[in-house]
Design an enzyme around this catalytic site. Structure first.
Site, PDB file in Angstrom:
ATOM      1  N   ALA A  16       0.822  -1.214   0.000  1.00 15.57           N
ATOM      2  CA  ALA A  16       0.000   0.000   0.000  1.00 15.57           C
ATOM      3  C   ALA A  16       0.854   1.261   0.000  1.00 15.57           C
ATOM      4  CB  ALA A  16      -0.917  -0.006   1.221  1.00 15.57           C
ATOM      5  N   CYS A  17       0.192   2.354  -0.340  1.00 19.97           N
ATOM      6  CA  CYS A  17       0.783   3.687  -0.313  1.00 19.97           C
ATOM      7  C   CYS A  17       1.401   3.944   1.062  1.00 19.97           C
ATOM      8  CB  CYS A  17      -0.318   4.712  -0.595  1.00 19.97           C
ATOM      9  SG  CYS A  17       0.208   6.421  -0.493  1.00 19.97           S
ATOM     10  N   PRO A  18       2.572   4.484   1.102  1.00 19.61           N
ATOM     11  CA  PRO A  18       3.416   5.057   0.050  1.00 19.61           C
ATOM     12  C   PRO A  18       4.526   4.135  -0.436  1.00 19.61           C
ATOM     13  CG  PRO A  18       4.275   5.781   2.141  1.00 19.61           C
ATOM     14  CD  PRO A  18       3.098   4.860   2.434  1.00 19.61           C
ATOM     15  N   ASP A  43      -2.075  -0.900  -5.847  1.00 20.42           N
ATOM     16  CA  ASP A  43      -2.611   0.117  -4.951  1.00 20.42           C
ATOM     17  C   ASP A  43      -3.182   1.258  -5.805  1.00 20.42           C
ATOM     18  OD1 ASP A  43      -3.203   2.012  -3.086  1.00 20.42           O
ATOM     19  OD2 ASP A  43      -1.146   2.288  -2.391  1.00 20.42           O
TER      20      ASP A  43
END
Length: 80
Positions: A16-18, A43
């Site tokens: 997932a981000c980041p 993502d």
């Protein structure tokens, strides 16, 4: 070199981000000028994050393609 050629591949699938952008930054830092870096990510935030990161860091965003097995492949050229 072919149109499908990537000098480096960042496999950020399932992350997932980041993380996809952080991993992109690490690879771009060690890549040669002109190298193509491909980022694999599922993502949805990457669809915004990767182009924005390129603009902010002075790198060229080349493309975004949907992967048949899910997610996207983003291509970036190192400019400096």
């Amino acid at each position: 070199m072919t149109a499908d050629h990537a000098d480096h591949v960042v496999d950020a699938l399932g992350r997932a981000c980041p993380i996809p952008v952080i991993e992109l930054a690490k690879v771009v830092e060690t890549a040669a000028i002109g190298d193509i870096v491909e980022v694999l990510s599922d993502d949805p935030a990457s669809k915004v994050d990767v182009p924005v990161w390129c603009r902010m860091r002075g790198q060229r965003f080349l493309s975004q393609t949907e992967r048949p097995d899910g997610g996207w492949a983003f291509r970036v050229t190192k400019l400096r």
